[in-house]
Scaffold this motif. Structure first.
Motif, PDB file in Angstrom:
ATOM      1  N   ILE A 140     -68.010 -15.993  50.275  1.00  0.00           N
ATOM      2  CA  ILE A 140     -66.860 -15.459  51.009  1.00  0.00           C
ATOM      3  C   ILE A 140     -67.142 -14.016  51.399  1.00  0.00           C
ATOM      4  O   ILE A 140     -67.198 -13.127  50.550  1.00  0.00           O
ATOM      5  CB  ILE A 140     -65.579 -15.529  50.163  1.00  0.00           C
ATOM      6  CG1 ILE A 140     -65.268 -16.974  49.787  1.00  0.00           C
ATOM      7  CG2 ILE A 140     -64.397 -14.915  50.927  1.00  0.00           C
ATOM      8  CD1 ILE A 140     -64.093 -17.113  48.840  1.00  0.00           C
ATOM      9  N   GLY A 141     -67.362 -13.790  52.682  1.00  0.00           N
ATOM     10  CA  GLY A 141     -67.633 -12.433  53.172  1.00  0.00           C
ATOM     11  C   GLY A 141     -69.049 -11.962  52.923  1.00  0.00           C
ATOM     12  O   GLY A 141     -69.425 -10.875  53.362  1.00  0.00           O
ATOM     13  N   SER A 151     -57.012  -8.123  52.137  1.00  0.00           N
ATOM     14  CA  SER A 151     -57.135  -9.575  52.068  1.00  0.00           C
ATOM     15  C   SER A 151     -55.818 -10.275  52.376  1.00  0.00           C
ATOM     16  O   SER A 151     -55.789 -11.297  53.076  1.00  0.00           O
ATOM     17  CB  SER A 151     -57.643  -9.985  50.685  1.00  0.00           C
ATOM     18  OG  SER A 151     -57.900 -11.369  50.618  1.00  0.00           O
ATOM     19  N   ASN A 167     -58.626 -10.381  63.693  1.00  0.00           N
ATOM     20  CA  ASN A 167     -60.025 -10.740  63.434  1.00  0.00           C
ATOM     21  C   ASN A 167     -60.175 -11.131  61.961  1.00  0.00           C
ATOM     22  O   ASN A 167     -60.410 -10.281  61.102  1.00  0.00           O
ATOM     23  CB  ASN A 167     -60.948  -9.580  63.789  1.00  0.00           C
ATOM     24  CG  ASN A 167     -62.416  -9.981  63.771  1.00  0.00           C
ATOM     25  OD1 ASN A 167     -62.816 -10.878  63.029  1.00  0.00           O
ATOM     26  ND2 ASN A 167     -63.225  -9.307  64.575  1.00  0.00           N
ATOM     27  N   THR A 168     -60.050 -12.395  61.684  1.00  0.00           N
ATOM     28  CA  THR A 168     -60.080 -12.880  60.300  1.00  0.00           C
ATOM     29  C   THR A 168     -61.417 -12.619  59.631  1.00  0.00           C
ATOM     30  O   THR A 168     -61.473 -12.203  58.464  1.00  0.00           O
ATOM     31  CB  THR A 168     -59.763 -14.384  60.260  1.00  0.00           C
ATOM     32  OG1 THR A 168     -58.464 -14.598  60.849  1.00  0.00           O
ATOM     33  CG2 THR A 168     -59.747 -14.905  58.830  1.00  0.00           C
ATOM     34  N   ASP A 169     -62.507 -12.845  60.337  1.00  0.00           N
ATOM     35  CA  ASP A 169     -63.842 -12.646  59.751  1.00  0.00           C
ATOM     36  C   ASP A 169     -64.055 -11.191  59.358  1.00  0.00           C
ATOM     37  O   ASP A 169     -64.582 -10.901  58.274  1.00  0.00           O
ATOM     38  CB  ASP A 169     -64.936 -13.084  60.728  1.00  0.00           C
ATOM     39  CG  ASP A 169     -64.999 -14.593  60.894  1.00  0.00           C
ATOM     40  OD1 ASP A 169     -64.468 -15.300  60.017  1.00  0.00           O
ATOM     41  OD2 ASP A 169     -65.567 -15.059  61.897  1.00  0.00           O
ATOM     42  N   ALA A 170     -63.644 -10.276  60.229  1.00  0.00           N
ATOM     43  CA  ALA A 170     -63.803  -8.855  59.929  1.00  0.00           C
ATOM     44  C   ALA A 170     -62.965  -8.463  58.717  1.00  0.00           C
ATOM     45  O   ALA A 170     -63.393  -7.673  57.867  1.00  0.00           O
ATOM     46  CB  ALA A 170     -63.405  -8.014  61.131  1.00  0.00           C
ATOM     47  N   ARG A 171     -61.786  -9.036  58.604  1.00  0.00           N
ATOM     48  CA  ARG A 171     -60.902  -8.735  57.472  1.00  0.00           C
ATOM     49  C   ARG A 171     -61.521  -9.223  56.168  1.00  0.00           C
ATOM     50  O   ARG A 171     -61.515  -8.514  55.157  1.00  0.00           O
ATOM     51  CB  ARG A 171     -59.533  -9.376  57.690  1.00  0.00           C
ATOM     52  CG  ARG A 171     -58.520  -9.067  56.602  1.00  0.00           C
ATOM     53  CD  ARG A 171     -57.178  -9.712  56.904  1.00  0.00           C
ATOM     54  NE  ARG A 171     -56.546  -9.135  58.071  1.00  0.00           N
ATOM     55  CZ  ARG A 171     -55.858  -7.995  58.082  1.00  0.00           C
ATOM     56  NH1 ARG A 171     -55.726  -7.296  56.940  1.00  0.00           N
ATOM     57  NH2 ARG A 171     -55.308  -7.535  59.178  1.00  0.00           N
ATOM     58  N   VAL A 172     -62.064 -10.439  56.196  1.00  0.00           N
ATOM     59  CA  VAL A 172     -62.694 -10.990  54.995  1.00  0.00           C
ATOM     60  C   VAL A 172     -63.889 -10.140  54.576  1.00  0.00           C
ATOM     61  O   VAL A 172     -64.076  -9.837  53.382  1.00  0.00           O
ATOM     62  CB  VAL A 172     -63.126 -12.451  55.243  1.00  0.00           C
ATOM     63  CG1 VAL A 172     -64.005 -12.953  54.096  1.00  0.00           C
ATOM     64  CG2 VAL A 172     -61.909 -13.349  55.390  1.00  0.00           C
ATOM     65  N   GLN A 173     -64.704  -9.750  55.533  1.00  0.00           N
ATOM     66  CA  GLN A 173     -65.888  -8.946  55.219  1.00  0.00           C
ATOM     67  C   GLN A 173     -65.508  -7.567  54.684  1.00  0.00           C
ATOM     68  O   GLN A 173     -66.150  -7.052  53.757  1.00  0.00           O
ATOM     69  CB  GLN A 173     -66.771  -8.817  56.464  1.00  0.00           C
ATOM     70  CG  GLN A 173     -67.448 -10.123  56.839  1.00  0.00           C
ATOM     71  CD  GLN A 173     -68.143 -10.060  58.183  1.00  0.00           C
ATOM     72  OE1 GLN A 173     -68.244  -8.992  58.802  1.00  0.00           O
ATOM     73  NE2 GLN A 173     -68.615 -11.201  58.661  1.00  0.00           N
TER      74      GLN A 173
END
Length: 326
Positions: free
Chosen positions: A124-125, A76, A89-95
């Protein structure tokens, strides 16, 4: 493991790692987690994020909840990037962080249960799901997590579990459990519910008790609430000087109502020596943030001198500079 712990107590990370590695390589999740933590923190050894990530991932895959939680935090905050993931890749990191929090929660981490509850509550995620959020908060709350107890109470208080209708009665027992463990937000909420009669009869003595507890943690809202009760003598002894002290503590933290009340006290000389420059300082600071007081404006128009206004402006500027530096 025992020899590794002894070595760590002596700050000998090299020796601890030597004891842990053969056990970790055989698949022991506790050894893997501890070895990963040694490399992560650089405990008596050079920090090595590659080795830290490698061993924490192995431990997490083997069901070690603290390793999964640590990996989630490191993912995170961008300290570690999972193998094969585009670091931008922010979305992939959050997920991925959410997946790891869920893994840690499933394996019994209280911190993981609280965090995954927050992520379900906020979407979130994962898709927002208040029922799942309450489920995880409840699991951690039943294991005496004050944060989870407060969060569960907050869901009830906001009406999130009652079709949008606030349910202060259902919130109270969770706030009480969290407050008993010293959770300042829960203590403040108990003070607020008692002062406003939410889910209970108005009881200013109870309100003063819980505001005082939360104020002891430095919470500005609680300091201001206790100041009001103390100034009025509601539920506690009337003490104007003490009320002024409490308003000052909250005002220093930027609490707008406290800044306004403190300005009024300096104008009237109640609980403090009358000081129009100091009054203007706090009034102007509150005004900057949109807190208006026409009655106080009228008093300044009639009674403040240009020098007092100038002094007050200088004090306000100094206060703003100190806050900016902090």
């Amino acid at each position: 493991m025992a020899q590794a712990v002894d070595a760590l107590k002596a700050n000998d990370g090299q020796r601890a790692a030597a004891f842990l590695r053969p056990v970790a390589e055989k698949g022991d999740p506790s050894a893997q987690a501890l070895l990963g933590q040694i490399y992560l923190d650089g405990i008596g050894i050079d920090q090595d994020l590659f080795e830290a990530g490698r061993w924490l991932r192995s431990a997490a895959a083997n069901g070690e909840p603290s390793a999964a939680f640590a990996l989630a935090e490191l993912t995170s905050d961008k300290t570690l990037t999972p193998p094969g993931m585009d670091p931008t890749n922010t979305d992939a990191r959050v997920q991925e962080a959410t997946r790891l929090y869920l893994l840690s929660a499933t394996n019994g981490s209280l911190a993981g249960q609280v965090e995954i509850g927050l992520r379900y509550a906020q979407g979130i995620g994962v898709a927002q799901d208040i029922i799942q959020a309450s489920r995880w908060f409840r699991e951690a709350a039943d294991s005496n997590s004050p944060v989870a107890q407060f969060n569960l109470g907050a869901l009830h208080a906001a009406g999130a579990l009652n079709g949008g209708t606030p349910d202060p009665v259902a919130a109270l027992p969770w706030f009480e459990k969290a407050a008993a463990s010293g959770h300042p937000d829960a203590q403040y909420n108990l003070g607020l519910t008692a002062a406003q009669g939410l889910g209970r009869e108005v009881d200013n003595a109870v309100a003063a008790k819980w505001f005082a507890a939360a104020a002891g943690h430095g919470m500005a809202d609680a300091q201001a609430g206790l100041a009001y009760l103390t100034y009025q003598g509601l539920g506690t002894d009337k003490d104007v000087a003490r009320a002024a002290e409490l308003y000052a503590q909250a005002a220093e933290q930027g609490h707008l109502i406290a800044q306004n009340r403190l300005a009024r006290l300096y104008v009237m000389g109640r609980g403090v020596d009358a000081d129009m420059a100091e009054a203007w300082k706090w009034h102007s600071l509150a005004l900057r943030s949109g807190y208006e007081d026409a009655e106080l404006d009228a008093r300044f128009t009639k009674f403040i001198t240009p020098q007092q206004r100038s002094d007050g402006d200088a004090r306000a500027s100094k206060w703003l500079e100190s806050k900016a530096s902090q």
